[in-house]
Design an enzyme around this catalytic site. Structure first.
Site, PDB file in Angstrom:
ATOM      1  N   ALA A   1       0.858  -1.195   0.000  1.00 40.56           N
ATOM      2  CA  ALA A   1       0.000   0.000   0.000  1.00 40.56           C
ATOM      3  C   ALA A   1       0.892   1.242   0.000  1.00 40.56           C
ATOM      4  O   ALA A   1       0.763   2.154   0.827  1.00 40.56           O
ATOM      5  CB  ALA A   1      -0.967   0.005   1.185  1.00 40.56           C
ATOM      6  N   LEU A   2       1.813   1.254  -0.936  1.00 43.42           N
ATOM      7  CA  LEU A   2       2.876   2.268  -0.936  1.00 43.42           C
ATOM      8  C   LEU A   2       2.346   3.661  -1.256  1.00 43.42           C
ATOM      9  O   LEU A   2       1.426   3.827  -2.049  1.00 43.42           O
ATOM     10  CB  LEU A   2       3.947   1.879  -1.970  1.00 43.42           C
ATOM     11  CG  LEU A   2       4.607   0.516  -1.742  1.00 43.42           C
ATOM     12  CD1 LEU A   2       5.692   0.268  -2.785  1.00 43.42           C
ATOM     13  CD2 LEU A   2       5.185   0.389  -0.338  1.00 43.42           C
ATOM     14  N   HIS A   3       2.948   4.646  -0.593  1.00 41.65           N
ATOM     15  CA  HIS A   3       2.610   6.047  -0.829  1.00 41.65           C
ATOM     16  C   HIS A   3       3.897   6.862  -0.785  1.00 41.65           C
ATOM     17  O   HIS A   3       4.992   6.288  -0.612  1.00 41.65           O
ATOM     18  CB  HIS A   3       1.590   6.542   0.208  1.00 41.65           C
ATOM     19  CG  HIS A   3       1.976   6.220   1.612  1.00 41.65           C
ATOM     20  ND1 HIS A   3       3.014   6.845   2.264  1.00 41.65           N
ATOM     21  CD2 HIS A   3       1.497   5.299   2.492  1.00 41.65           C
ATOM     22  CE1 HIS A   3       3.138   6.363   3.467  1.00 41.65           C
ATOM     23  NE2 HIS A   3       2.239   5.405   3.646  1.00 41.65           N
TER      24      HIS A   3
ATOM     25  N   HIS B   1       6.698   6.106   1.690  1.00 39.76           N
ATOM     26  CA  HIS B   1       7.631   5.002   1.393  1.00 39.76           C
ATOM     27  C   HIS B   1       8.705   5.470   0.406  1.00 39.76           C
ATOM     28  O   HIS B   1       9.873   5.147   0.555  1.00 39.76           O
ATOM     29  CB  HIS B   1       6.882   3.801   0.789  1.00 39.76           C
ATOM     30  CG  HIS B   1       5.914   3.168   1.741  1.00 39.76           C
ATOM     31  ND1 HIS B   1       4.557   3.376   1.658  1.00 39.76           N
ATOM     32  CD2 HIS B   1       6.116   2.351   2.792  1.00 39.76           C
ATOM     33  CE1 HIS B   1       3.951   2.699   2.616  1.00 39.76           C
ATOM     34  NE2 HIS B   1       4.867   2.067   3.329  1.00 39.76           N
TER      35      HIS B   1
ATOM     36  N   GLY C   1      10.441   4.912   8.931  1.00 38.39           N
ATOM     37  CA  GLY C   1       9.837   6.244   9.053  1.00 38.39           C
ATOM     38  C   GLY C   1       9.670   6.650  10.514  1.00 38.39           C
ATOM     39  O   GLY C   1       9.354   5.823  11.377  1.00 38.39           O
TER      40      GLY C   1
END
Ligand code: PAF
Length: 281
Positions: A32-34, A37, A149
């Site tokens: 569910a990369l955004h 990332h 993160g």
């Protein structure tokens, strides 16, 4: 970008590149990369010859089966985003057996109390699950540098502790939180917010900014009270607000001169649990 579908293909890839003396950076994900990332890969691009990412939705870190089921599964889009970013040389897509050859269960760690605060108290077993999968990934990928993160600041502290106690030779890097234009911290969970909730959720970041203005001006108790009042006037449900020592993650009731502090918030917008934090200075 190479797609490494098994532990064997990962190990062959790592061995080949190690023999060539390449410095390897690693950023694990659950997909569910955004843009948050992508910022990990961007940070990694400064220190490494090549970057490996992984996508694995780790069952042992979900303490609730429904949350695991609801977790977004967007592999095709994720692979496209990785390719488009231009930063990632290979993506590891392990099976459950690759990471848990002896059965899908968490190890039990002693994180010196870091895991009993905040998220640890709300989500029993969560950090043992994170520790287990991150330890295994670090052992398999053998990176020189690994990137996490700051949005999950407690996870970052736990991973630093894990690396220290296991002696895995990797340097852990903290990457600042990426935010939407209105300040909302980027998260895979934001996909589940309605446009109205997304707007309302901006109060989380605004509250952290206010807490920073009040830092060392008001007492901790006064700040806590003001934060409660802010949330009483919104549709978000405040699960906790906490000012904690940045090293021990223990809640403080007083600002000591020589310690660093960070404010942490968890709030719910409908059924979506949102988490954020900010260093106070
Ligand atoms: O932060 C995450 O996405 C996960 O907790 C991690 C570090 C990939 C472990 O599953």
């Amino acid at each position: 970008m190479e797609i490494l579908n098994s532990r064997n293909s990962l190990e062959a890839y790592v061995e080949r590149n190690r023999e060539m003396g390449k410095i390897i950076g690693f950023a694990p994900t659950m997909g569910a990369l955004h843009a948050g990332h992508i910022s990990l890969y961007e940070a990694a691009s400064h220190d490494n010859d090549l970057i490996i990412s992984s996508i694995f939705i780790n069952p042992t870190q979900f303490n609730n089966a429904e949350d695991l089921l609801k977790y977004p599964k967007t592999l095709d889009q994720d692979l496209q985003k990785l390719k488009d970013s231009g930063y990632v040389s290979a993506v590891y897509l392990p099976s459950e057996k690759d990471l848990y050859p002896n059965g899908t269960a968490s190890k039990s760690y002693d994180f010196g109390g870091l895991d009993r605060e905040m998220e640890g108290a709300s989500r029993p077993g969560h950090f043992d699950g994170v520790g287990t999968v991150v330890e295994e990934l670090l052992r398999q990928v053998q990176p020189d540098h690994a990137y996490f993160g700051e949005k999950d600041f407690q996870q970052l502290a736990i991973i630093r502790n894990l690396v220290k106690q296991t002696g895995i030779p990797v340097k852990i890097h903290a990457v600042p939180t990426m935010r939407e234009p209105g300040g909302l911290a980027m998260s895979s969970r934001n996909l589940r917010l309605t446009p109205t909730q997304r707007k309302e959720a901006e109060i989380i970041h605004q509250t952290l900014l206010r807490a920073n203005e009040w830092f060392r001006v008001l007492t901790v108790t006064e700040i806590n009270e003001r934060v409660k009042e802010i949330f009483e006037n919104t549709r978000l449900k405040l699960e906790y607000f906490r000012i904690a020592d940045e090293d021990t993650l223990k809640e403080t009731d007083f600002f000591y001169k020589d310690r660093n502090y960070r404010a942490f918030i968890v709030a719910h917008a409908g059924s979506v649990r949102l988490i954020d934090n900010m260093h106070l200075d």
